[in-house]
Write a protein that holds these residues in place. Sequence first.
Motif, mmCIF file in Angstrom:
data_model
loop_
_atom_site.group_PDB
_atom_site.id
_atom_site.type_symbol
_atom_site.label_atom_id
_atom_site.label_comp_id
_atom_site.label_asym_id
_atom_site.label_seq_id
_atom_site.Cartn_x
_atom_site.Cartn_y
_atom_site.Cartn_z
ATOM 1 N N ASP A 106 0.805 -1.135 0.040
ATOM 2 C CA ASP A 106 -0.078 0.143 -0.116
ATOM 3 C C ASP A 106 0.831 1.326 0.031
ATOM 4 N N ARG A 107 0.500 2.252 -0.768
ATOM 5 C CA ARG A 107 1.062 3.491 -0.486
ATOM 6 C C ARG A 107 0.455 4.309 0.515
ATOM 7 N N ILE A 108 1.158 5.141 1.356
ATOM 8 C CA ILE A 108 0.906 5.421 2.657
ATOM 9 C C ILE A 108 1.153 6.955 2.490
ATOM 10 N N TYR A 109 0.080 7.680 3.035
ATOM 11 C CA TYR A 109 0.377 9.155 2.902
ATOM 12 C C TYR A 109 -0.311 9.761 4.094
ATOM 13 N N ARG A 110 0.776 10.408 4.630
ATOM 14 C CA ARG A 110 0.659 11.151 6.100
ATOM 15 C C ARG A 110 1.222 12.602 5.899
ATOM 16 N N LEU A 127 -6.407 12.769 22.310
ATOM 17 C CA LEU A 127 -6.880 13.762 21.272
ATOM 18 C C LEU A 127 -5.868 14.425 20.310
ATOM 19 N N VAL A 128 -4.634 14.361 20.969
ATOM 20 C CA VAL A 128 -3.266 14.820 20.217
ATOM 21 C C VAL A 128 -2.906 13.741 19.196
ATOM 22 N N VAL A 129 -2.822 12.693 19.807
ATOM 23 C CA VAL A 129 -2.413 11.707 18.902
ATOM 24 C C VAL A 129 -3.583 11.375 17.636
ATOM 25 N N ALA A 130 -4.865 11.455 18.267
ATOM 26 C CA ALA A 130 -5.957 11.234 17.004
ATOM 27 C C ALA A 130 -5.764 12.269 15.929
ATOM 28 N N PHE A 131 -5.427 13.568 16.072
ATOM 29 C CA PHE A 131 -5.689 14.625 15.258
ATOM 30 C C PHE A 131 -3.965 14.667 14.438
ATOM 31 N N THR A 132 -3.024 14.088 15.136
ATOM 32 C CA THR A 132 -1.875 14.637 14.364
ATOM 33 C C THR A 132 -1.080 13.161 14.011
ATOM 34 N N LEU A 133 -0.902 12.291 14.951
ATOM 35 C CA LEU A 133 0.092 11.119 14.432
ATOM 36 C C LEU A 133 -1.031 10.001 13.861
ATOM 37 N N ARG A 134 -2.339 10.037 14.102
ATOM 38 C CA ARG A 134 -3.149 9.011 13.769
ATOM 39 C C ARG A 134 -3.413 9.111 12.338
ATOM 40 N N PRO A 135 -4.000 10.216 11.802
ATOM 41 C CA PRO A 135 -4.629 10.264 10.292
ATOM 42 C C PRO A 135 -3.551 9.765 9.233
ATOM 43 N N ALA A 136 -3.914 9.044 8.461
ATOM 44 C CA ALA A 136 -3.138 8.289 7.258
ATOM 45 C C ALA A 136 -4.320 7.978 6.294
ATOM 46 N N VAL A 137 -3.668 7.877 4.948
ATOM 47 C CA VAL A 137 -4.365 7.125 3.893
ATOM 48 C C VAL A 137 -3.669 6.272 3.333
ATOM 49 N N PHE A 138 -4.263 5.002 3.173
ATOM 50 C CA PHE A 138 -3.478 3.778 2.816
ATOM 51 C C PHE A 138 -4.145 3.473 1.241
ATOM 52 N N ALA A 139 -3.345 3.642 0.252
ATOM 53 C CA ALA A 139 -3.969 3.104 -1.076
ATOM 54 C C ALA A 139 -3.551 1.705 -1.461
ATOM 55 N N LEU A 187 -9.327 1.841 -0.958
ATOM 56 C CA LEU A 187 -8.736 2.773 -0.159
ATOM 57 C C LEU A 187 -9.079 2.864 1.363
ATOM 58 N N ARG A 188 -8.110 2.699 2.105
ATOM 59 C CA ARG A 188 -8.380 2.933 3.741
ATOM 60 C C ARG A 188 -7.847 4.241 4.303
ATOM 61 N N VAL A 189 -8.959 4.868 4.807
ATOM 62 C CA VAL A 189 -8.673 6.295 5.281
ATOM 63 C C VAL A 189 -8.924 6.185 6.840
ATOM 64 N N ARG A 190 -7.627 6.522 7.546
ATOM 65 C CA ARG A 190 -7.646 6.434 8.781
ATOM 66 C C ARG A 190 -7.771 7.919 9.273
ATOM 67 N N ASN A 191 -8.910 8.411 9.811
ATOM 68 C CA ASN A 191 -9.196 9.864 10.305
ATOM 69 C C ASN A 191 -9.094 9.714 11.795
ATOM 70 N N PRO A 192 -9.275 10.899 12.492
ATOM 71 C CA PRO A 192 -9.177 10.888 13.843
ATOM 72 C C PRO A 192 -9.842 9.878 14.659
ATOM 73 N N PRO A 238 -4.029 17.264 3.977
ATOM 74 C CA PRO A 238 -4.572 18.728 4.065
ATOM 75 C C PRO A 238 -4.325 19.673 2.997
ATOM 76 N N VAL A 239 -5.399 20.248 2.594
ATOM 77 C CA VAL A 239 -4.957 21.435 1.684
ATOM 78 C C VAL A 239 -4.423 22.416 2.233
ATOM 79 N N SER A 240 -3.384 22.804 1.521
ATOM 80 C CA SER A 240 -2.594 24.250 1.795
ATOM 81 C C SER A 240 -2.606 25.156 0.781
ATOM 82 N N LEU A 241 -3.495 26.314 1.082
ATOM 83 C CA LEU A 241 -3.789 27.441 0.048
ATOM 84 C C LEU A 241 -2.426 28.073 -0.334
ATOM 85 N N ARG A 242 -1.647 28.178 0.747
ATOM 86 C CA ARG A 242 -0.246 28.658 0.497
ATOM 87 C C ARG A 242 0.620 27.952 -0.306
ATOM 88 N N ALA A 243 0.617 26.605 -0.488
ATOM 89 C CA ALA A 243 1.338 25.996 -1.288
ATOM 90 C C ALA A 243 0.823 25.940 -2.721
#
Length: 234
Positions: free
Chosen positions: A20-24, A68-80, A85-90, A126-131
């Motif tokens: 799987d491709r992993i996106y974090r 909660l910190v782990v849920a919103f920072t370390l946990r999220p990932a997308v496995f393709a 497609l497996r989406v691991r959200n908070p 996440p979308v970065s408007l600056r990027a």
Amino acid sequence: MSTPDDQSPGPRPESPRTRDRIYRSPAALVGGALLLAVIGWLGIDAVVTGEGRTPWLALAVLLLVVPLVVAFTLRPAVFAGEDRLRVRNPFRVIELPWGEVVSLRSGYTNEVVVKSGTKYQLWSIPVSLRARKKAARQQARREAEARGEGRRRGLGFGFGGGFGGLGGVDAAATADQGPVRAETDQVMDELREMLAAREKAAGSQGEVSVRWAYEVMGPAGVGLVLLGVVLAVL
């Protein structure tokens, strides 16, 4: 004596499956690690050296905040993967067979849309408007340099190449590089390519499944209850 035609071919070995491709989000990983370090240092110090109800308050806050910190920072990932497609959200894990995915949208957030019309946000992309603005500026600069190179070639003095070798940008090479895209937009393009390639495959069919992350919600709930008890009793 059997001939080669009489021999049973036997089971064919399965073709190796690709990983799987992993996106974090690197920024979320770094920020989460730093937050946990600070919270852990302050919280453990309060538990060990605090007096009165301070240790209990610190323990309750740790139980509530750390998950909660782990849920919103370390946990999220997308496995393709090849099939899904497996989406691991908070607070949820969503299994999406490619055959059920209708589109992958990019706006102010990146999200996946399934046949039922349900949308699931991709927290780890996440979308970065600056990027995006930076990529747009780079693309505009590249196109301007390519146009300038074309004009210099047109104004050459007939020596068989104009000024193409004097530091200008080759227009053909610029076109081959493709448009400049923000990193998360490139990731979404990769996922769209996988969707187009795998959505009709036999192994990519099935139903969408959603599982709640009780391993995150449980400790946070215990911490919230303990915090309420400490504030009410002590």
